[in-house]
Design a protein around this motif. Structure first.
Motif, PDB file in Angstrom:
ATOM      1  N   SER A 309     -10.261  42.550 -41.058  1.00 16.53           N
ATOM      2  CA  SER A 309      -9.350  42.949 -41.907  1.00 16.53           C
ATOM      3  C   SER A 309      -9.985  43.289 -43.505  1.00 16.53           C
ATOM      4  N   TYR A 315     -11.219  39.240 -36.453  1.00 16.07           N
ATOM      5  CA  TYR A 315     -10.156  38.763 -35.519  1.00 16.07           C
ATOM      6  C   TYR A 315     -10.579  39.094 -34.293  1.00 16.07           C
ATOM      7  N   LEU A 327      -8.958  33.796 -35.742  1.00 11.44           N
ATOM      8  CA  LEU A 327      -9.355  34.164 -36.947  1.00 11.44           C
ATOM      9  C   LEU A 327     -10.663  33.677 -37.644  1.00 11.44           C
ATOM     10  N   PHE A 337      -4.619  32.828 -34.876  1.00 19.80           N
ATOM     11  CA  PHE A 337      -3.856  33.733 -35.482  1.00 19.80           C
ATOM     12  C   PHE A 337      -2.392  33.791 -34.680  1.00 19.80           C
TER      13      PHE A 337
END
Length: 386
Positions: A309, A315, A327, A337
């Protein structure tokens, strides 16, 4: 100052420039351990059967063998590796089809406008076999990788153009690819029990038609230093590429691969590990190992595709396991997540963020049916940290 504070302070001090290696090496001191997730506990499953933290929502954007809403295109079977590519007015999500050439193997695209509405869909690669993962390039092409013996890397053109094979990148059981614009190379994983970790050095950056295939040479430990050695015969015949260089380090089932700021991470499904390669220092270590997690049980099993991210979180999608995307934060904490319920015979594939970092696309390869024809591609929106 903890590692996340250090990470954010470094980014702020750099005025938005790419995070230097020294900060990243400090930010990730592997392997990750169990902790509460940054978004809180998972809520009850939504109408799509997905458990998400509060504030997040999921939508279905495409289903295998069904017409993509708003288009006339029928979505492919067995959606696998994917990526998001900006197109000036919105973005494109590309997705591989992990099927044979006779069953629609290749790759497709979904075209979104700036609001996230699908405005087009089409095929970008046909006639190939078991296109599993891959990776996008800085020049906005998608490298679609064949997961078969003597498999090829195909460079596809989601913004327009005809796909072309790139044999100089090696003929082997390809999985994922990740571009490194600093060293001007492409990293490649190999899905074999004794697979290797490669890099391709193009003769000219931006042109993958020629170059040198190299393999990582290192010891048998889970951390240490490494070097690169040229693979003498990239076409892999009669001797496989993984058998050509003495001392090349073996990895048990290479899968996803992700590059950011002088670091490349890749996963190995055979031993449920995430590896971290520190490129500026030529060292490697474990970012995650399911046998080294405490307290409690390891949340991540069946490690597969991986992405990052804008906040620097990793992820990692599961092939099986509990059908979760987990995560890993820069301060070495791992949590769940999201979880897909009612699809235990499937796997999660193709996680990829939009450039703004506020939408996450991914697929369930076989959906609720457990068959390649049951694939579902999703989008999750919500307060992702940036």
């Amino acid at each position: 100052m903890d590692r996340r504070t250090l990470l954010r302070a470094t980014v702020a001090g750099a005025g938005g420039l790419a995070l230097p290696f020294t900060a990243w090496s400090a930010a990730y001191a592997a392997p990750a351990q169990n902790a509460a997730g940054p978004y809180g506990a998972l809520q009850a499953a939504d109408a799509n059967g997905i458990q998400l933290p509060a504030g997040f929502t999921s939508t279905v954007v495409a289903r295998s063998r069904q017409t993509v809403p708003g288009t006339s295109y029928v979505w492919h079977d067995a959606p696998d590796g994917g990526a998001v590519i900006p197109n000036g007015t919105g973005w494109i999500y590309v997705s591989n089809a992990e099927t044979s050439s006779g069953s629609g193997g290749g790759a497709s695209r979904l075209v979104f406008d700036a609001s996230g509405t699908v405005v087009g869909a089409s095929r970008i690669l046909s006639g190939t076999n078991n296109n599993c993962a891959g990776g996008k390039t800085p020049w906005n092409t998608w490298l679609s990788c064949e997961e078969i013996s003597l498999g090829r890397v195909w460079e596809t053109y989601p913004l327009g153009g005809t796909a072309v094979a790139r044999p100089a990148m090696g003929r082997f059981k390809h999985e994922a690819a990740a571009a490194d614009p600093v060293r001007r190379v492409i990293y490649l994983t190999e899905d074999e029990t004794n697979g290797k970790f490669y890099r391709f050095v193009p003769t000219t950056w931006g042109d993958l038609s020629s170059g040198t295939l190299q393999v990582m040479v290192a010891g048998t430990a889970t951390s240490g230093s490494f070097t690169w050695a040229n693979v003498p015969d990239p076409d892999g015949s009669p001797t496989t590429t993984r058998s050509q260089v003495s001392g090349a380090k073996s990895f048990n089932g290479g899968e996803g691969c992700h590059y950011a700021d002088d670091t490349v991470w890749f996963t190995t499904k055979g031993d449920n590990r995430v590896w971290q390669v520190n490129l500026a220092g030529n060292t490697y270590e474990l970012a995650y190992d399911d046998n080294l997690v405490s307290p409690g049980t390891a949340p991540l099993t069946g490690v597969d595709n991986i992405t990052g991210s804008t906040a620097g979180d990793l992820y990692v999608a599961e092939d099986g396991g509990n059908m979760e995307i987990c995560l890993i934060t820069p301060d070495d904490k791992i949590s769940v997540f999201l979880r897909i319920t009612g699809q235990s015979s499937s796997e999660i594939t193709g996680p990829a963020f939009t450039p703004a970092g506020n939408r996450l696309y991914f697929s369930s390869q076989r959906g609720t049916t457990g068959a390649s024809s049951g694939g579902i591609t999703y989008c999750v929106t919500g307060p992702f940290r940036t």
